[in-house]
Design an enzyme around this catalytic site. Structure first.
Site, PDB file in Angstrom:
ATOM      1  NE  ARG A 140      -3.723   0.017   2.584  1.00 30.82           N
ATOM      2  CZ  ARG A 140      -4.968  -0.457   2.284  1.00 30.82           C
ATOM      3  NH1 ARG A 140      -5.362  -1.552   2.262  1.00 30.82           N
ATOM      4  NH2 ARG A 140      -6.168   0.392   2.303  1.00 30.82           N
ATOM      5  CE1 TYR A 143      -4.366   6.765  -3.111  1.00 28.06           C
ATOM      6  CE2 TYR A 143      -4.801   6.108  -0.867  1.00 28.06           C
ATOM      7  CZ  TYR A 143      -5.218   6.766  -2.140  1.00 28.06           C
ATOM      8  OH  TYR A 143      -6.304   7.530  -2.205  1.00 28.06           O
ATOM      9  CE  LYS A 147      -3.541  10.774  -2.849  1.00 27.92           C
ATOM     10  NZ  LYS A 147      -4.220  11.856  -3.540  1.00 27.92           N
ATOM     11  CB  VAL A 185     -15.510  -2.576   0.747  1.00 25.17           C
ATOM     12  CG1 VAL A 185     -15.633  -1.249   1.393  1.00 25.17           C
ATOM     13  CG2 VAL A 185     -16.105  -3.689   1.256  1.00 25.17           C
ATOM     14  CE1 TYR A 202     -11.353 -10.052  -1.070  1.00 25.52           C
ATOM     15  CE2 TYR A 202     -10.742  -7.767  -0.982  1.00 25.52           C
ATOM     16  CZ  TYR A 202     -11.103  -8.841  -1.756  1.00 25.52           C
ATOM     17  OH  TYR A 202     -11.423  -8.681  -3.028  1.00 25.52           O
ATOM     18  CD  GLN A 207     -11.803  -6.048   7.443  1.00 23.71           C
ATOM     19  OE1 GLN A 207     -12.261  -6.961   8.209  1.00 23.71           O
ATOM     20  NE2 GLN A 207     -11.464  -6.236   6.261  1.00 23.71           N
ATOM     21  CG  ASP A 270      -7.375  -4.530   4.968  1.00 25.44           C
ATOM     22  OD1 ASP A 270      -7.899  -3.406   5.019  1.00 25.44           O
ATOM     23  OD2 ASP A 270      -8.254  -5.566   4.770  1.00 25.44           O
ATOM     24  N   PRO A 271      -5.621  -1.694   7.147  1.00 24.45           N
ATOM     25  CG  PRO A 271      -5.600   0.636   6.783  1.00 24.45           C
ATOM     26  CD  PRO A 271      -5.765  -0.834   6.142  1.00 24.45           C
TER      27      PRO A 271
END
Ligand code: NAD
Ligand code: UDP
Length: 313
Positions: A140, A143, A147, A185, A202, A207, A270-271
């Site tokens: 990730r 990205y 940023k 999602v 996932y 989450q 994944d947060p």
């Protein structure tokens, strides 16, 4: 005002172009169609104050504008991980090019940064003063780190060259005009529920994310651009937090679907939890989201129903 919208043929960008035209501005929409679509702006093409330029922001461009809404950058993990080197070039070289333009023509520039700058956050909810918990070398990172560099460039052009800047950090946003194959999602769940296919979860689905409806976010972008004496960063998003499993049940219910869930391995990095603290936006922009998930999701499902050619009965 003449406004440039980079990434204007994308999901958020096309809604923003529409809003700016409605407010009486001239709009130059610039896009390379990487993840955006001609169809998103087709209805604007005949408008006398609208102009489209096909251009990749990795290359410089000179235009006479007063405002730059700098959105160009793929935002779905599926899109930004497809060509990660290009993603980071877009964030870094693209933002340098837009800042160079802003400096030259003395335009005010707004960057759409992201909640991803907080990574997998150890502070909850996330305030603007939190520095984040980001893996610099993961899948990730193109990205997230892209940023973060873009934000750094904005601040340095501001401090060094007095460029008039605005930074917003947008949290997960959804709504009509998300592409069927966007990969995020909300679109995945709406499309699967409408087709009667399994909804892919996932990880364990526990989450969380906080989902904002597109119209609320566009209003915040306009207010932030017009705000005086506020560079940001300012969080914009809907603080109502949902698990991915809750989102899945709501999508199934609203689509009146018999779809089931299937479980897949969690995505790397994944947060686990994400929710904006929007106190700053409330205080300085007088802004708060108005559209709850149930209402916004119903509108989004109707959009996908039409796009998939399904009848609403
Ligand atoms: P999107 O993928 O629909 O739109 C991005 C647009 O940028 C597309 O039209 C794409 O073709 C264009 N683009 C990409 N690379 C380009 C390049 N090199 N040159 C010119 N155009 C290019 O995504 P979106 O959801 O509309 O996101 C818009 C912006 O908002 C992005 O900067 C994204 O990081 C930010 N953001 C979005 C969300 C969200 O949930 N939608 C959340 C946080 C931040
Ligand atoms: N997700 C999921 N099924 C999908 C797409 C995403 O369970 O079909 C999960 C994903 O693992 C993440 C969350 O939903 O935990 C939000 O993913 P998305 O790609 O929309 O955005 P992110 O916030 O991760 O950038």
């Amino acid at each position: 005002m003449r406004a440039l919208v980079t990434g204007g043929a994308g999901f958020l960008g096309s809604h923003l172009c529409e809003r700016l035209l409605r407010d009486g501005h001239e709009v130059i929409c610039l896009d390379n169609f990487f993840s955006g679509k001609r169809a998103n702006i087709q209805h604007l093409q005949g408008h006398p104050a609208f102009e489209f330029i096909r251009h990749d922001i990795v290359e410089p461009i000179l235009l006479e504008v007063d405002r730059i809404f700098h959105l160009a950058c793929p935002a779905s993990p599926v899109h930004y991980q497809y060509n990660p080197v290009k993603t980071i070039k877009t964030s870094v070289m693209g933002t340098i090019n837009m800042l160079g333009l802003a400096k030259r023509v003395r335009a005010r520039i707004l960057l759409t940064s992201t909640s991803e700058v907080y990574g997998d956050p150890e502070q909850h909810p996330q305030t603007e003063s939190y520095w984040g918990h980001v893996n610099p070398i993961g899948v990730r990172s193109c990205y997230d780190e892209g940023k973060r560099v873009a934000e750094c460039l904005m601040m340095d052009y501001h401090r060094q060259n007095h460029v008039d800047i605005r930074i917003v950090r947008i949290f997960n946003t959804y709504g009509p005009r998300m592409a069927i194959n966007d990969g995020r999602v909300v679109s995945n769940f709406c499309v699967a529920a409408l087709r009667g296919e399994d909804l892919p979860i996932y990880g364990d689905g526990k989450q969380t994310r906080s989902f904002a409806y597109v119209d609320d976010i566009i209003e915040a972008l306009v207010r932030m651009m017009n705000a005086e004496g506020l560079t940001g960063p300012v969080n914009i998003g809907n603080p109502d937090e949902f698990t991915i499993l809750e989102l899945a049940s709501l999508a199934i219910e609203l689509a009146r679907s018999g779809s089931k869930l299937t479980y897949h391995p969690a995505r790397p990095d994944d947060p686990v939890r994400r929710r904006p603290d929007i106190s700053l936006a409330k205080a300085r922009l007088g802004w708060a989201p108005k559209i709850p998930l149930r209402q916004g999701l119903a509108l989004t499902i109707e959009h996908f129903r039409k796009n998939l050619g399904l009848s609403s009965t």
